[in-house]
Structures are given as C-alpha cells and as structure tokens.
Write a protein that holds these residues in place. Structure first.
Motif, PDB file in Angstrom:
ATOM      1  N   LEU A 197      29.460  40.117  35.909  1.00 32.08           N
ATOM      2  CA  LEU A 197      29.750  40.544  37.319  1.00 32.08           C
ATOM      3  C   LEU A 197      30.665  41.901  37.058  1.00 32.08           C
ATOM      4  CD1 LEU A 197      30.751  37.245  38.833  1.00 32.08           C
ATOM      5  CD2 LEU A 197      28.749  38.584  39.374  1.00 32.08           C
ATOM      6  N   ILE A 198      31.419  42.016  36.077  1.00 26.86           N
ATOM      7  CA  ILE A 198      32.227  43.294  36.120  1.00 26.86           C
ATOM      8  C   ILE A 198      31.216  44.421  35.619  1.00 26.86           C
ATOM      9  CG2 ILE A 198      33.637  44.482  34.617  1.00 26.86           C
ATOM     10  CD1 ILE A 198      35.516  41.904  34.442  1.00 26.86           C
ATOM     11  N   GLU A 199      30.252  44.080  34.674  1.00 31.60           N
ATOM     12  CA  GLU A 199      29.312  45.214  34.267  1.00 31.60           C
ATOM     13  C   GLU A 199      28.445  45.483  35.542  1.00 31.60           C
ATOM     14  OE1 GLU A 199      27.775  44.819  29.851  1.00 31.60           O
ATOM     15  OE2 GLU A 199      26.959  43.046  30.987  1.00 31.60           O
ATOM     16  N   ALA A 200      27.947  44.109  36.267  1.00 34.43           N
ATOM     17  CA  ALA A 200      27.039  44.745  37.666  1.00 34.43           C
ATOM     18  C   ALA A 200      27.742  45.506  38.567  1.00 34.43           C
ATOM     19  CB  ALA A 200      26.717  43.471  37.932  1.00 34.43           C
ATOM     20  N   SER A 201      29.167  45.159  38.756  1.00 32.79           N
ATOM     21  CA  SER A 201      29.880  45.651  39.963  1.00 32.79           C
ATOM     22  C   SER A 201      30.446  47.066  39.297  1.00 32.79           C
ATOM     23  CB  SER A 201      31.003  44.797  40.385  1.00 32.79           C
ATOM     24  OG  SER A 201      31.937  44.782  39.382  1.00 32.79           O
ATOM     25  N   GLY A 202      30.667  47.136  38.321  1.00 29.95           N
ATOM     26  CA  GLY A 202      31.372  48.283  37.939  1.00 29.95           C
ATOM     27  C   GLY A 202      32.685  48.694  38.447  1.00 29.95           C
ATOM     28  N   SER A 203      33.230  47.357  38.502  1.00 25.32           N
ATOM     29  CA  SER A 203      34.749  47.579  39.051  1.00 25.32           C
ATOM     30  C   SER A 203      35.542  46.280  38.823  1.00 25.32           C
ATOM     31  CB  SER A 203      35.033  48.072  40.456  1.00 25.32           C
ATOM     32  OG  SER A 203      34.093  46.859  41.323  1.00 25.32           O
ATOM     33  N   PHE A 204      36.625  46.168  38.820  1.00 26.91           N
ATOM     34  CA  PHE A 204      37.644  44.973  38.934  1.00 26.91           C
ATOM     35  C   PHE A 204      39.136  45.702  39.106  1.00 26.91           C
ATOM     36  CE2 PHE A 204      37.558  47.404  34.501  1.00 26.91           C
ATOM     37  CZ  PHE A 204      39.103  47.199  34.259  1.00 26.91           C
ATOM     38  N   ALA A 205      39.883  44.597  39.417  1.00 26.87           N
ATOM     39  CA  ALA A 205      41.279  44.516  39.809  1.00 26.87           C
ATOM     40  C   ALA A 205      41.878  43.437  39.013  1.00 26.87           C
ATOM     41  CB  ALA A 205      41.550  44.247  41.334  1.00 26.87           C
ATOM     42  N   VAL A 206      43.164  43.921  38.705  1.00 31.00           N
ATOM     43  CA  VAL A 206      43.956  43.254  37.583  1.00 31.00           C
ATOM     44  C   VAL A 206      45.313  42.806  38.443  1.00 31.00           C
ATOM     45  CG1 VAL A 206      45.473  43.261  35.515  1.00 31.00           C
ATOM     46  CG2 VAL A 206      43.201  44.374  35.534  1.00 31.00           C
ATOM     47  N   ASN A 207      45.394  41.624  38.495  1.00 34.89           N
ATOM     48  CA  ASN A 207      46.443  41.059  39.594  1.00 34.89           C
ATOM     49  C   ASN A 207      47.649  40.450  38.592  1.00 34.89           C
ATOM     50  OD1 ASN A 207      45.412  40.857  42.451  1.00 34.89           O
ATOM     51  ND2 ASN A 207      43.733  40.506  40.948  1.00 34.89           N
ATOM     52  N   ILE A 208      48.941  41.090  38.405  1.00 34.86           N
ATOM     53  CA  ILE A 208      49.870  40.376  37.533  1.00 34.86           C
ATOM     54  C   ILE A 208      50.628  39.467  38.306  1.00 34.86           C
ATOM     55  CG2 ILE A 208      51.830  41.122  36.408  1.00 34.86           C
ATOM     56  CD1 ILE A 208      50.740  44.012  36.309  1.00 34.86           C
ATOM     57  N   LEU A 209      50.790  38.119  37.655  1.00 33.89           N
ATOM     58  CA  LEU A 209      51.361  36.881  38.177  1.00 33.89           C
ATOM     59  C   LEU A 209      52.657  36.766  37.973  1.00 33.89           C
ATOM     60  CD1 LEU A 209      48.384  34.512  37.187  1.00 33.89           C
ATOM     61  CD2 LEU A 209      48.529  36.014  39.327  1.00 33.89           C
ATOM     62  N   ALA A 210      53.450  36.237  38.973  1.00 39.65           N
ATOM     63  CA  ALA A 210      54.767  35.645  38.694  1.00 39.65           C
ATOM     64  C   ALA A 210      54.827  34.375  38.113  1.00 39.65           C
ATOM     65  CB  ALA A 210      55.343  35.724  40.168  1.00 39.65           C
ATOM     66  N   MET A 211      56.077  33.890  37.868  1.00 40.85           N
ATOM     67  CA  MET A 211      56.149  32.417  37.258  1.00 40.85           C
ATOM     68  C   MET A 211      55.711  31.409  38.229  1.00 40.85           C
ATOM     69  SD  MET A 211      59.871  32.135  35.180  1.00 40.85           S
ATOM     70  CE  MET A 211      60.446  31.707  36.843  1.00 40.85           C
ATOM     71  N   GLU A 212      56.126  31.517  39.407  1.00 34.86           N
ATOM     72  CA  GLU A 212      55.662  30.725  40.357  1.00 34.86           C
ATOM     73  C   GLU A 212      53.897  30.677  40.721  1.00 34.86           C
ATOM     74  OE1 GLU A 212      58.066  33.178  41.208  1.00 34.86           O
ATOM     75  OE2 GLU A 212      59.528  31.901  40.515  1.00 34.86           O
ATOM     76  N   GLN A 213      53.217  31.556  40.018  1.00 39.42           N
ATOM     77  CA  GLN A 213      51.975  31.384  40.202  1.00 39.42           C
ATOM     78  C   GLN A 213      51.234  30.861  38.984  1.00 39.42           C
ATOM     79  OE1 GLN A 213      52.005  35.552  40.839  1.00 39.42           O
ATOM     80  NE2 GLN A 213      51.959  35.320  43.239  1.00 39.42           N
ATOM     81  N   MET A 214      52.034  29.864  38.126  1.00 41.24           N
ATOM     82  CA  MET A 214      51.417  29.288  37.098  1.00 41.24           C
ATOM     83  C   MET A 214      50.004  28.511  37.610  1.00 41.24           C
ATOM     84  SD  MET A 214      53.125  26.745  34.215  1.00 41.24           S
ATOM     85  CE  MET A 214      53.049  25.422  35.578  1.00 41.24           C
ATOM     86  N   GLY A 215      50.168  27.836  38.677  1.00 40.63           N
ATOM     87  CA  GLY A 215      49.031  27.058  39.234  1.00 40.63           C
ATOM     88  C   GLY A 215      47.639  27.899  39.333  1.00 40.63           C
ATOM     89  N   TRP A 216      47.882  29.426  39.870  1.00 45.93           N
ATOM     90  CA  TRP A 216      47.023  30.023  39.858  1.00 45.93           C
ATOM     91  C   TRP A 216      46.149  30.379  38.540  1.00 45.93           C
ATOM     92  CZ3 TRP A 216      48.523  34.955  43.740  1.00 45.93           C
ATOM     93  CH2 TRP A 216      48.940  34.443  44.752  1.00 45.93           C
ATOM     94  N   ALA A 217      47.142  30.631  37.571  1.00 45.53           N
ATOM     95  CA  ALA A 217      46.624  31.049  36.307  1.00 45.53           C
ATOM     96  C   ALA A 217      45.833  29.791  35.820  1.00 45.53           C
ATOM     97  CB  ALA A 217      47.847  31.103  35.405  1.00 45.53           C
ATOM     98  N   GLU A 218      46.162  28.627  36.131  1.00 45.61           N
ATOM     99  CA  GLU A 218      45.568  27.296  35.679  1.00 45.61           C
ATOM    100  C   GLU A 218      44.084  27.478  36.514  1.00 45.61           C
ATOM    101  OE1 GLU A 218      46.369  24.245  33.785  1.00 45.61           O
ATOM    102  OE2 GLU A 218      47.753  25.579  32.804  1.00 45.61           O
ATOM    103  N   ARG A 219      44.028  27.635  37.745  1.00 45.10           N
ATOM    104  CA  ARG A 219      43.046  27.436  38.570  1.00 45.10           C
ATOM    105  C   ARG A 219      41.880  28.419  37.888  1.00 45.10           C
ATOM    106  NH1 ARG A 219      42.675  28.331  44.992  1.00 45.10           N
ATOM    107  NH2 ARG A 219      44.110  26.650  44.910  1.00 45.10           N
ATOM    108  N   PHE A 220      42.255  29.736  37.768  1.00 41.94           N
ATOM    109  CA  PHE A 220      41.200  31.065  37.405  1.00 41.94           C
ATOM    110  C   PHE A 220      40.823  30.763  36.179  1.00 41.94           C
ATOM    111  CE2 PHE A 220      42.641  32.529  41.493  1.00 41.94           C
ATOM    112  CZ  PHE A 220      41.356  33.224  42.087  1.00 41.94           C
ATOM    113  N   ALA A 221      41.806  29.947  35.163  1.00 46.91           N
ATOM    114  CA  ALA A 221      41.252  29.586  33.693  1.00 46.91           C
ATOM    115  C   ALA A 221      40.308  28.394  33.602  1.00 46.91           C
ATOM    116  CB  ALA A 221      42.501  29.330  32.684  1.00 46.91           C
ATOM    117  N   GLY A 222      40.009  27.855  34.816  1.00 47.52           N
ATOM    118  CA  GLY A 222      39.138  26.670  34.840  1.00 47.52           C
ATOM    119  C   GLY A 222      39.644  25.330  34.424  1.00 47.52           C
ATOM    120  N   ARG A 223      41.031  25.355  34.325  1.00 44.66           N
ATOM    121  CA  ARG A 223      41.755  24.198  33.873  1.00 44.66           C
ATOM    122  C   ARG A 223      41.854  22.985  34.987  1.00 44.66           C
ATOM    123  NH1 ARG A 223      46.355  26.726  29.740  1.00 44.66           N
ATOM    124  NH2 ARG A 223      45.078  27.706  28.425  1.00 44.66           N
ATOM    125  N   ILE A 224      41.429  23.139  35.984  1.00 41.02           N
ATOM    126  CA  ILE A 224      41.690  22.395  37.229  1.00 41.02           C
ATOM    127  C   ILE A 224      40.498  21.884  37.720  1.00 41.02           C
ATOM    128  CG2 ILE A 224      42.285  22.013  39.824  1.00 41.02           C
ATOM    129  CD1 ILE A 224      44.439  24.201  38.940  1.00 41.02           C
TER     130      ILE A 224
END
Length: 176
Positions: free
Chosen positions: A61-88
């Motif tokens: 998808l990054i190759e096809a779109s030619g773009s990406f955003a990088v979102n830097i997470l806070a400690m309180e967003q550990m659940g987001w990290a788990e979700r986007f890592a496919g661990r939920i």
C-alpha cells in the motif's frame, strides 16, 4: 561462525525506540501498522525513514500510494500500538472508533498522537527482507504534549519517572 538470528534479535532489543503507527491511503483503503523502525534522515531536504517487511500489506500500500504518515504515540496509546500490530484478535478495522484526519497526502493522522509527519515517498532501498521507505516530509505537527510510548527488550516501556538527565554522565566532557 556468524551470529544467530535469535542473538541478533536479542541484541537489537536492547536499543530503546519510540513507537509509531505508520498510515497510508490507497484509494478508499486506509491502512496502518505499528512501527518502531523509524528515524530522521536529513534536514535538507527533510527526510524520514521507515522499515517495512516486504511480506506485509502495508508494504504494497505504501508503494502503491506513494505516501505515508508517521504518528508518534504516547504512553496512554499502548492499546493503539497493540491494535495496529495485529495483537488484538477479531479487530478487522484497525481505525474503528479512532478519530483521525486526512493529511495533505491523504494519509490518516491519528487524533491524540504526540506528533506526526506526513510524507511523500522520496526513495526506496532494498533492506533484505524489508524495504526502507524514505519519505520527504511535507507537513507535520506536535498537537499533544505527553510522555512517549517506548519499546525495549520486546516490551512496551516508558521514560523513567525522574525525567531527563541533567548532569553530564561523562566526566571530562564538560564545556569550558
């Protein structure tokens, strides 16, 4: 005798990193994944790098779109990290219930992230089983002040409660 893969992984786990969610949009598809292999590369032009396994959907998808955003997470967003890592389990839409806006490139920027950069793909490099995607930063912001989520020894971590070091830990390196 060469180093084993497990030893290499163990050694690298001793390098503390920040945690990000790299997002992209290809047509109507929005996608994101947790990434700790992220760094700045250059100030002129402003470039950042993310390393993505060639087998992942995100890679295509990054190759096809030619773009990406990088979102830097806070400690309180550990659940987001788990979700986007496919661990939920049973989470099909990783963006469900998470507010986001579209950046200049169309890549999703997660509301609540500490900081973010929006990038147009500038170059790609072969990195073995990964591709190193270098993006030219076209926009960015620091919308929230919070302690960052860290990754160390294969676990989520945080900064020490004492805060940053103020003393020079290396005797003899004082500025005169």
């Amino acid at each position: 005798m060469p180093i084993s893969v497990q030893t290499f992984k163990d050694v690298m786990s001793h390098f503390a990193t920040g945690v990000t969610i790299v997002t992209t949009r290809q047509g109507s598809i929005v996608h994101g994944m947790t990434v700790n292999a992220f760094c700045s590369v250059s100030l002129d032009p402003m470039l950042v790098l993310v390393s993505v396994a060639k087998t992942l959907r995100s890679h295509f998808l990054i190759e096809a779109s030619g773009s990406f955003a990088v979102n830097i997470l806070a400690m309180e967003q550990m659940g987001w990290a788990e979700r986007f890592a496919g661990r939920i389990p049973d989470v099909e839409d990783r963006f469900a219930g998470l507010p986001y806006t579209d950046a200049i490139t169309g890549s999703p920027v997660l509301s609540g992230a500490i900081a973010w950069v929006d990038c147009r793909l500038w170059a790609t490099y072969n990195g073995g089983d990964h591709t190193l995607f270098v993006g030219e930063v076209v926009d960015g912001a620091i919308p929230n002040r919070a302690d960052p989520l860290l990754y160390y020894q294969s676990h989520w971590s945080r900064l020490a409660a004492e805060g940053p070091l103020t003393a020079n830990p290396w005797p003899g390196d004082e500025d005169d």
